[in-house]
Design an enzyme around this catalytic site. Structure first.
Site, PDB file in Angstrom:
ATOM      1  N   SER A   1       0.201  -0.592   4.514  1.00  0.00           N
ATOM      2  CA  SER A   1       0.249  -1.977   4.982  1.00  0.00           C
ATOM      3  C   SER A   1       1.205  -2.098   6.169  1.00  0.00           C
ATOM      4  CB  SER A   1       0.720  -2.898   3.846  1.00  0.00           C
ATOM      5  OG  SER A   1       2.110  -2.767   3.672  1.00  0.00           O
TER       6      SER A   1
ATOM      7  N   HIS B   1       1.772  10.131  -4.085  1.00  0.00           N
ATOM      8  CA  HIS B   1       0.827   9.893  -2.984  1.00  0.00           C
ATOM      9  C   HIS B   1      -0.151  11.069  -2.875  1.00  0.00           C
ATOM     10  CE1 HIS B   1       3.074   6.395  -2.013  1.00  0.00           C
ATOM     11  NE2 HIS B   1       4.090   7.014  -1.446  1.00  0.00           N
TER      12      HIS B   1
ATOM     13  N   TRP C   1       4.039   6.619 -10.880  1.00  0.00           N
ATOM     14  CA  TRP C   1       3.367   7.760 -11.521  1.00  0.00           C
ATOM     15  C   TRP C   1       4.240   9.006 -11.375  1.00  0.00           C
ATOM     16  CZ3 TRP C   1       1.776  12.585 -10.099  1.00  0.00           C
ATOM     17  CH2 TRP C   1       0.829  13.225 -10.920  1.00  0.00           C
TER      18      TRP C   1
ATOM     19  N   LEU D   1     -22.507   5.289   2.498  1.00  0.00           N
ATOM     20  CA  LEU D   1     -21.328   4.476   2.153  1.00  0.00           C
ATOM     21  C   LEU D   1     -20.477   4.275   3.397  1.00  0.00           C
ATOM     22  CD1 LEU D   1     -19.321   3.251  -0.043  1.00  0.00           C
ATOM     23  CD2 LEU D   1     -18.258   5.511  -0.087  1.00  0.00           C
TER      24      LEU D   1
ATOM     25  N   ASP E   1      -2.219   0.968  -5.983  1.00  0.00           N
ATOM     26  CA  ASP E   1      -0.780   0.833  -6.248  1.00  0.00           C
ATOM     27  C   ASP E   1      -0.374   1.689  -7.446  1.00  0.00           C
ATOM     28  OD1 ASP E   1       1.759  -0.077  -5.853  1.00  0.00           O
ATOM     29  OD2 ASP E   1       1.438  -2.052  -6.735  1.00  0.00           O
TER      30      ASP E   1
ATOM     31  N   GLU F   1       3.666  -3.725   6.246  1.00  0.00           N
ATOM     32  CA  GLU F   1       5.043  -3.793   5.705  1.00  0.00           C
ATOM     33  C   GLU F   1       5.556  -2.420   5.246  1.00  0.00           C
ATOM     34  OE1 GLU F   1       2.534  -6.037   4.539  1.00  0.00           O
ATOM     35  OE2 GLU F   1       3.210  -7.455   6.079  1.00  0.00           O
TER      36      GLU F   1
ATOM     37  N   GLU G   1     -14.355 -11.238  -6.648  1.00  0.00           N
ATOM     38  CA  GLU G   1     -13.888 -11.232  -8.038  1.00  0.00           C
ATOM     39  C   GLU G   1     -12.656 -10.349  -8.098  1.00  0.00           C
ATOM     40  OE1 GLU G   1     -15.240 -12.957 -10.630  1.00  0.00           O
ATOM     41  OE2 GLU G   1     -16.533 -13.863  -9.113  1.00  0.00           O
TER      42      GLU G   1
END
Ligand code: FPP
Length: 263
Positions: free
Chosen positions: A71, A43, A31, A137, A26, A73, A213
């Site tokens: 998302s 972006h 920025w 990964l 976010d 949304e 966490e």
């Protein structure tokens, strides 16, 4: 004190490096605004942070990274911004595959991809296929994703199997639902990071982050570099994860090496 190894714990609670990191990236718009530039410049700059974090995960031996790129949304944003985001995904999918292969990174896109253009869906499939054999990964890009959508889809899958006579409703438990979510084969997030100063989950991997966490930072995503990611990982390494047990139980099991075989 009960010192038997708990059946529910499959993760070493004192493991200092997370196996799976999930990030809400976010702050791109802010920025750019701070620099008097259009939101889309944020972006574009954010793609550089994606590269930095992916490569840092590879260096540190993290198994899975899940990034919230778009998302369910986000369709409500101005059309021009949505278009730029789609264009960025297209460019990244084409341009980054070579780099992903050099770093042995497997790419997967999670979310309802049917809403994307045919061309973008093809590009996604192509990038997934071309990186499918990489193992260092797992990079998951969440696009048109929502945590509630994921849970609702799993519930629908269960209902369909019951209707088809393949599943007994009595067999539906947490595990059964979890196996029908987006990434049942990967570990659940251990560390959930959100940049940009807000402290909320915004419908990201909700079910899977039940024991993650949480780490919130004011740093805006385009400024989130290797050092900032390192601070989040250092913070994680100092947490004691208890999964509902006591600190004393966790310390005893760890001293016994009770979790070694699961890692
Ligand atoms: C949130 O910032 C960011 C997004 C909605 C898009 C994230 C996309 C990228 C980092 C680029 C592409 C990613 C990949 C994986 C190729 P915001 O716009 O909500 O920022 P604000 O809160 O400051 O307005």
């Amino acid at each position: 004190m009960n010192t038997a190894t708990p059946a529910v714990l499959t993760v070493d609670p004192q493991r200092s490096v997370p196996r799976h990191v999930a990030i809400i990236m976010d702050g791109n718009g802010r920025w750019a605004k701070l620099r008097g530039r259009p939101r889309t410049a944020g972006h574009r700059e954010g793609v550089k942070s994606v590269r930095a974090v992916v490569e840092e995960c590879v260096r540190r031996g993290i198994d899975t990274l899940t990034l919230f790129a778009f998302s369910s949304e986000n369709w409500q944003r101005p059309r021009a911004e949505v278009n730029i985001l789609m264009e960025l995904f297209m460019t990244a999918l084409r341009g980054e595959v070579k780099r992903l292969n050099e770093n042995d990174v497997r790419l997967r896109v999670i979310g309802e991809r049917g809403a994307f253009s045919e061309k973008l869906q093809r590009r996604i499939r192509d990038a997934e296929t071309r990186t499918a054999n990489n193992v260092t990964l797992n990079l998951q890009v969440a696009a048109n994703y929502g945590g509630r959508w994921d849970i609702a889809r799993a519930a629908r899958r269960l209902a369909e199997e019951v209707r088809a006579g393949r599943l007994d409703p009595d067999a539906i438990d947490e595990d059964a639902l979890a196996r029908r979510l987006s990434f049942p084969d990967l570990p659940e997030p251990d560390l959930f990071i959100r940049t940009g100063g807000e402290q909320r989950l915004s419908n990201f991997v909700l079910w899977q982050s039940a024991y993650a966490e949480l780490y919130f930072t004011d740093i805006l995503w385009p400024d989130f570099n290797e050092a900032a990611f390192g601070h989040a990982l250092d913070d994680f390494s100092r947490r004691q994860r208890r999964f509902g047990h006591t600190g004393e139980q966790i310390e005893t099991w760890s001293a016994m090496g009770a979790y070694e075989r699961t890692e």
